[in-house]
Design an enzyme around this catalytic site. Structure first.
Site, mmCIF file in Angstrom:
data_model
loop_
_atom_site.group_PDB
_atom_site.id
_atom_site.type_symbol
_atom_site.label_atom_id
_atom_site.label_comp_id
_atom_site.label_asym_id
_atom_site.label_seq_id
_atom_site.Cartn_x
_atom_site.Cartn_y
_atom_site.Cartn_z
ATOM 1 N N GLY A 252 0.758 -1.243 0.000
ATOM 2 C CA GLY A 252 0.000 0.000 0.000
ATOM 3 C C GLY A 252 0.784 1.287 0.000
ATOM 4 O O GLY A 252 0.185 2.361 -0.156
ATOM 5 N N PRO A 290 4.398 -5.312 -0.881
ATOM 6 C CA PRO A 290 4.349 -4.090 -1.692
ATOM 7 C C PRO A 290 4.121 -4.393 -3.166
ATOM 8 O O PRO A 290 4.630 -5.391 -3.688
ATOM 9 C CB PRO A 290 5.735 -3.464 -1.488
ATOM 10 C CG PRO A 290 6.627 -4.614 -1.147
ATOM 11 C CD PRO A 290 5.764 -5.653 -0.471
ATOM 12 N N ARG A 292 2.663 -1.423 -5.912
ATOM 13 C CA ARG A 292 2.880 -0.154 -6.591
ATOM 14 C C ARG A 292 4.250 0.467 -6.309
ATOM 15 O O ARG A 292 4.927 0.954 -7.211
ATOM 16 C CB ARG A 292 1.796 0.832 -6.134
ATOM 17 C CG ARG A 292 1.808 2.173 -6.846
ATOM 18 C CD ARG A 292 0.863 3.176 -6.133
ATOM 19 N NE ARG A 292 -0.407 2.600 -5.792
ATOM 20 C CZ ARG A 292 -1.479 2.573 -6.594
ATOM 21 N NH1 ARG A 292 -1.427 3.147 -7.775
ATOM 22 N NH2 ARG A 292 -2.589 1.996 -6.201
ATOM 23 N N TYR A 332 -10.162 5.597 -11.668
ATOM 24 C CA TYR A 332 -10.069 6.294 -10.376
ATOM 25 C C TYR A 332 -9.877 7.802 -10.530
ATOM 26 O O TYR A 332 -9.515 8.459 -9.553
ATOM 27 C CB TYR A 332 -8.849 5.815 -9.570
ATOM 28 C CG TYR A 332 -8.524 4.362 -9.565
ATOM 29 C CD1 TYR A 332 -9.347 3.451 -8.900
ATOM 30 C CD2 TYR A 332 -7.364 3.896 -10.168
ATOM 31 C CE1 TYR A 332 -9.008 2.118 -8.860
ATOM 32 C CE2 TYR A 332 -7.022 2.555 -10.126
ATOM 33 C CZ TYR A 332 -7.853 1.666 -9.473
ATOM 34 O OH TYR A 332 -7.513 0.336 -9.425
ATOM 35 N N CYS A 358 -14.081 5.102 -27.813
ATOM 36 C CA CYS A 358 -15.393 5.738 -27.886
ATOM 37 C C CYS A 358 -16.073 5.785 -26.523
ATOM 38 O O CYS A 358 -17.078 5.103 -26.281
ATOM 39 C CB CYS A 358 -16.261 4.990 -28.889
ATOM 40 S SG CYS A 358 -15.417 4.829 -30.462
ATOM 41 N N GLU A 359 -15.484 6.550 -25.609
ATOM 42 C CA GLU A 359 -16.025 6.757 -24.261
ATOM 43 C C GLU A 359 -15.524 8.117 -23.823
ATOM 44 O O GLU A 359 -14.343 8.422 -24.006
ATOM 45 C CB GLU A 359 -15.421 5.759 -23.248
ATOM 46 C CG GLU A 359 -15.635 4.312 -23.519
ATOM 47 C CD GLU A 359 -16.931 3.786 -22.950
ATOM 48 O OE1 GLU A 359 -17.542 4.453 -22.087
ATOM 49 O OE2 GLU A 359 -17.332 2.697 -23.383
HETATM 50 C C1 LIG Z 1 -3.098 -4.984 -3.976
HETATM 51 C C2 LIG Z 1 -2.593 -5.624 -2.750
HETATM 52 C C3 LIG Z 1 -1.304 -5.361 -2.285
HETATM 53 C C4 LIG Z 1 -0.387 -4.356 -2.954
HETATM 54 O O1 LIG Z 1 -0.870 -3.050 -2.864
HETATM 55 P P1 LIG Z 1 0.039 -1.841 -3.379
HETATM 56 O O2 LIG Z 1 -0.757 -0.648 -3.087
HETATM 57 O O3 LIG Z 1 0.227 -2.041 -4.842
HETATM 58 O O4 LIG Z 1 1.318 -1.899 -2.635
HETATM 59 C C5 LIG Z 1 -0.854 -6.047 -1.192
HETATM 60 N N1 LIG Z 1 -1.647 -6.940 -0.537
HETATM 61 C C6 LIG Z 1 -2.893 -7.204 -0.950
HETATM 62 C C7 LIG Z 1 -3.710 -8.191 -0.200
HETATM 63 C C8 LIG Z 1 -3.421 -6.557 -2.050
HETATM 64 O O5 LIG Z 1 -4.660 -6.807 -2.437
#
Ligand SMILES: *Cc1c(COP(=O)(O)O)cnc(C)c1O
Length: 428
Positions: A252, A290, A292, A332, A358-359
């Site tokens: 996250g 991790p 992203r 998003y 086409c959106e």
């Molecule tokens: C998507 C997800 C992650 C990774 O989230 P990021 O924001 O990409 O780091 C980790 N654990 C679970 C259970 C997820 O669904």
């Protein structure tokens, strides 16, 4: 709004993407050359950026019993998985397709954790046969089904329960996952009972606890808060006689898309470890997932300007990449910086940068100041995560090719799809 970029050599937060002699480069490779060689739209990733992001986590967890499981849904291209597997990562998977990807690149099954609210019996069986290290369980119903499937297979499933700490990750509602109203995990108040139930089921073996509170988190406070709640639970679960061998804090951590200043992974972990040590849990096996933050800022998407369409209310810059290639803005309203590969000195004009689909939701950037002409190449930045892995073939658009840059070298890691690829499975 984009700052004027023509004189800007460095792009903050993206040390491996920079201008040199008026040309945008990834590491030592000129992006215009890659576009000429492979066509557009084209995803380009920096190996050094991915490894640098991983190293920050490894530094942060140095000296601890730990396992970094890359959440491969962020970008599941095999070459990227291989790079991370070779660098010691395990994987966080959410489907049997992802399991097969991990096994294909030689991942150690014991370093794989299986997350997700809707694992099918078939997926459970496959993961048990493969010998994954842990199932992250998200509901009581799943606990019962996994127990039954494991007994049918003559196995004991290693499990962790994903607890929902009810912490506000202060991020976009679609990527916030640790609040009571989310579909994920088992509520904090119900977690102890779930562990007690798990401990009675012969097909299950409790190994850990996990949480994942959301994505694109840019502050440390939600992590500290979640950690406290999880540690409170570990205390009460262990008081009930159930040993918790590892604690998995999920993923996250956010990245700099548009000037956000998330903590660096090592700095964040220095703070989290302080808290963990203070509470006497410093010698536990720590796991993180991790996604992203390992790959997001390692990637750019190169696209060619097709048409400029001035209008009374809006000017449109129509490019050859679209919501099928880069779904985050449509999904998003996400922001990606968009810059010219070869900035012009002309006065910039404010455009909505849009694709050909086409959106009306097919936009990549709104109100961007750009000095561009048809035929110019643009880079959509921070597209290493949740871009190619979320892409589709909407409008019968073949998906882009992908290239991995390593120093002065580059390598095609996924060929551009052909139109025939798209209907290969169709039966007219
Ligand atoms: C998507 C997800 C992650 C990774 O989230 P990021 O924001 O990409 O780091 C980790 N654990 C679970 C259970 C997820 O669904």
């Amino acid at each position: 709004m984009n700052p004027p970029i023509s004189s800007q050599a460095k792009l903050p937060g993206r040390p491996f993407v920079a201008y040199s002699n008026g040309q945008l480069m990834v590491e030592q490779v000129v992006l215009r050359d890659l576009a000429a060689q492979h066509g557009t739209p084209l995803f380009v990733y920096s190996k050094a950026a991915i490894l640098a992001a991983l190293t920050a986590y490894q530094r942060g967890l140095a000296g601890r019993k730990s396992l970094i499981c890359y959440a491969m849904k962020a970008n599941s291209s095999l070459a990227i998985l291989k790079l991370l597997a070779d660098a010691g990562c395990g994987f966080d998977i959410v489907s049997s397709g992802e399991l097969e990807r991990a096994l294909t690149v030689g991942a150690e099954p014991a370093k794989i954790v299986f997350s997700g609210v809707g694992k099918t019996r078939h997926e459970m069986r496959q993961a048990l046969e493969a010998g994954v290290g842990c199932f992250n369980i998200e509901s009581l119903a799943e606990l019962e089904v996994l127990d039954a499937v494991a007994r049918e297979c003559g196995k004991v499933a290693p499990v962790s329960i994903r607890v929902n700490p009810n912490v506000d990750a202060k991020t976009h509602p679609y990527i916030s996952t640790g609040l009571k109203g989310n579909k994920f995990g088992i509520a904090h108040e119900d977690a102890l009972a779930a562990y007690q139930r798990a401990a009675t089921l012969p097909g299950l073996h409790v190994v850990g606890i996990d949480c994942h509170i959301g994505s694109q988190i840019t502050e440390e406070a939600p992590y500290l808060e979640a950690m406290d709640r999880v540690l409170d639970l570990v205390t009460s679960i262990e008081a009930a006689g159930i040993a918790i061998h590892h604690i998995d804090f999920g993923g996250g951590l956010g990245i700099d898309y548009n000037g956000e200043t998330p903590p660096a992974a090592d700095a964040l972990w220095a703070r989290l470890l302080e808290r963990l040590d203070a509470r006497g849990f410093g010698d536990r096996k720590l796991m993180i997932e991790p996604g992203r933050s390992l790959v997001g800022n390692a990637g750019v998407c190169i696209t060619e300007v097709q048409y400029l369409k001035p209008g009374e209310q809006k000017n449109f810059c129509i490019v050859d990449a679209a919501m099928n290639d880069l779904p985050r803005p449509a999904l998003y309203e996400a922001f990606h910086q968009i810059v010219a590969l070869q900035p012009r000195d002309d006065a910039p004009v404010t455009y909505d940068v849009v694709g050909p689909v086409c959106e009306s939701g097919d936009w990549l950037g709104r109100d961007r100041n750009l000095a561009v002409q048809p035929g110019d190449l643009l880079a959509v930045l921070s597209t290493g995560a949740y871009s190619m892995s979320m892409s589709s073939n909407y409008n019968t658009r073949p998906r882009p090719a992908e290239v991995l840059v390593d120093g002065a070298n580059s390598r095609l890691i996924r060929a551009r799809e052909s139109v025939q690829d798209l209907w290969r499975l169709e039966l007219p």
